[in-house]
Write an enzyme that holds these catalytic residues in place. Structure first.
Site, mmCIF file in Angstrom:
data_model
loop_
_atom_site.group_PDB
_atom_site.id
_atom_site.type_symbol
_atom_site.label_atom_id
_atom_site.label_comp_id
_atom_site.label_asym_id
_atom_site.label_seq_id
_atom_site.Cartn_x
_atom_site.Cartn_y
_atom_site.Cartn_z
ATOM 1 N N GLY A 47 0.819 -1.202 0.000
ATOM 2 C CA GLY A 47 0.000 0.000 0.000
ATOM 3 C C GLY A 47 0.854 1.253 0.000
ATOM 4 O O GLY A 47 2.010 1.228 0.415
ATOM 5 N N GLN A 52 3.088 10.045 1.040
ATOM 6 C CA GLN A 52 4.409 9.419 0.916
ATOM 7 C C GLN A 52 5.078 9.831 -0.393
ATOM 8 O O GLN A 52 6.295 9.783 -0.522
ATOM 9 C CB GLN A 52 4.288 7.887 0.954
ATOM 10 N N CYS A 96 7.766 0.308 6.534
ATOM 11 C CA CYS A 96 7.202 1.384 5.724
ATOM 12 C C CYS A 96 8.261 1.864 4.741
ATOM 13 O O CYS A 96 9.422 2.014 5.112
ATOM 14 C CB CYS A 96 6.800 2.520 6.668
ATOM 15 N N LEU A 97 7.851 2.112 3.509
ATOM 16 C CA LEU A 97 8.806 2.652 2.525
ATOM 17 C C LEU A 97 9.379 3.977 2.999
ATOM 18 O O LEU A 97 10.494 4.334 2.647
ATOM 19 C CB LEU A 97 8.125 2.871 1.170
ATOM 20 N N HIS A 138 -2.683 1.353 8.350
ATOM 21 C CA HIS A 138 -1.329 1.921 8.226
ATOM 22 C C HIS A 138 -1.342 3.083 7.218
ATOM 23 O O HIS A 138 -0.793 4.156 7.478
ATOM 24 C CB HIS A 138 -0.369 0.808 7.774
ATOM 25 N N GLU A 139 -2.012 2.859 6.066
ATOM 26 C CA GLU A 139 -2.024 3.900 5.023
ATOM 27 C C GLU A 139 -2.874 5.096 5.443
ATOM 28 O O GLU A 139 -2.502 6.246 5.190
ATOM 29 C CB GLU A 139 -2.550 3.327 3.699
ATOM 30 N N HIS A 142 -1.074 7.544 7.468
ATOM 31 C CA HIS A 142 -0.229 8.489 6.727
ATOM 32 C C HIS A 142 -0.991 9.774 6.389
ATOM 33 O O HIS A 142 -0.415 10.856 6.352
ATOM 34 C CB HIS A 142 0.260 7.859 5.416
HETATM 35 ZN ZN LIG Z 1 3.911 3.510 5.463
#
Ligand SMILES: [Zn+2]
Lengths: 176, 174
Positions: A47, A52, A96-97, A138-139, A142
């Protein structure tokens, strides 16, 4: 179409709150295509949230269908998502990226229902559980400027609160 | 190349250990890396990756006075460590049972046989002094994943009267 650059913490922009999408137009869909291409460019990633990629609007792309044996709704675009129901709690590991080379344990709801718009402005209701619910939460975090780092739990305290898998599927111990 | 050292400090627990040691290292020009510090049986144990551009003797001069003042035993090892070398665990093992001799050796022996490389282990003794219980958490990496570890551990739990939970760690990347 383009693979977008990913912001990484400690970039302060990751901590800001994103704004709701108001026009569901072609430029929005172009951006979503880029976000999906960016997701695909990172193997194992399930995701991505628009902030991000440096766009501070409430847009998430999600796809856990590549994980074996994980119930899922397929490839999703979630715009202005809103959790309408959350049940249970389970500890799981997240990375996480935007936070390279670190993973940690986070408690999330086990089952959720969420409302979101698609890229044409149609409202949809989704029910999610387990891994997919964790990914969505999680997304969505953000979008509110929250990273999994804001929700870490200690391993030491998580012993019997996490989901009990047991050793043999049937004979589950139930410590209390 | 960066010069890394592993600092080990052990002694009776008291307030201020971490603050005083880290302040001395900072003032001495050393950088801190990854660390594990915990209270064990009334003692405080510190394992601390430290980067320092100088010989171990010079680093020792920085830490020894504060360690001495806190009655901590100090050990310094040059290491080949680097940061950003994390191995992701894929199996989590939780164990508990009545505390008795050999429980750790039996469990970790079986885990080694199952190919589990332990990345992190924490254990505690709880219960009462008459009826102590042993609780252990392990995170590790096994080539065959959690299923293989489960199969091998199943036999052990039947025999030994301990509770073992094995779960895959399926790390979410998002
Ligand atoms: Zn993340």
């Amino acid at each position: 179409m383009a693979v977008l650059d990913i912001l990484t913490y400690p970039d302060p922009r990751l901590k800001q709150t994103s704004s709701p999408v108001s026009s569901f137009d072609a430029p929005l869909r172009d951006f979503i295509a880029d976000l999906e291409e960016t997701l695909l460019a990172h193997p194992g990633c399930v995701g991505l949230a628009a902030p991000q990629a440096g766009r501070f609007e409430r847009i998430v792309v999600l796809d856990v269908s590549g994980k074996p044996q994980v119930p899922n709704n397929g490839r999703l675009t979630l715009i202005n998502p809103e959790i309408v129901r959350a049940d249970g709690s389970a500890v799981g590991r997240e990375g996480c990226l935007s936070v390279p080379d670190y993973t940690g344990n986070v408690a999330r709801a086990e089952k959720i229902a969420l409302k979101a718009f698609d890229s044409y402005g149609r409202e949809c209701l989704y029910r999610m559980e387990g891994f997919e619910a964790r990914a969505a939460l999680h997304e969505i975090d953000h979008l509110d400027g929250l990273l999994f780092l804001d929700r870490l739990v200690s391993r030491r305290n998580a012993l019997f609160r996490r989901k009990n898998y047991g050793l043999s599927g049937a004979a589950k111990t139930n410590p209390s | 190349m960066k010069n890394w050292f592993m600092l080990t400090l052990v002694g009776k627990d008291r307030p201020g250990i971490v603050a005083k040691v880290s302040a001395a290292l900072y003032r001495g020009g050393a950088n801190l890396g990854e660390a594990s510090m915990t209270r064990l049986g009334g003692n405080f144990a510190v394992m601390l990756m430290t980067q320092y551009e100088g010989p171990p003797e010079a680093l020792e001069k920085i830490v020894a006075p504060v360690a001495g003042g806190l009655a901590l035993r100090l050990h310094i090892d040059p290491i080949e460590g680097e940061l950003h070398r994390h191995v992701e665990p894929n199996v989590r093992v939780s164990v508990y049972g009545a505390d008795r001799a050999g429980i750790v050796a039996e469990v970790t022996g079986a885990l080694a046989e199952a190919g589990l490389n332990i990345l992190d282990l924490e254990s505690d003794v709880g219960g009462s002094s008459q009826r102590p219980i042993y609780i252990m958490h392990i995170e590790g990496h096994a080539e065959g994943g959690a299923d293989k570890v489960k199969r091998i551990m199943e036999a052990l739990t039947k025999e030994k009267n301990i509770e073992v939970q094995i779960a895959p760690i399926d790390t979410l990347l998002g």
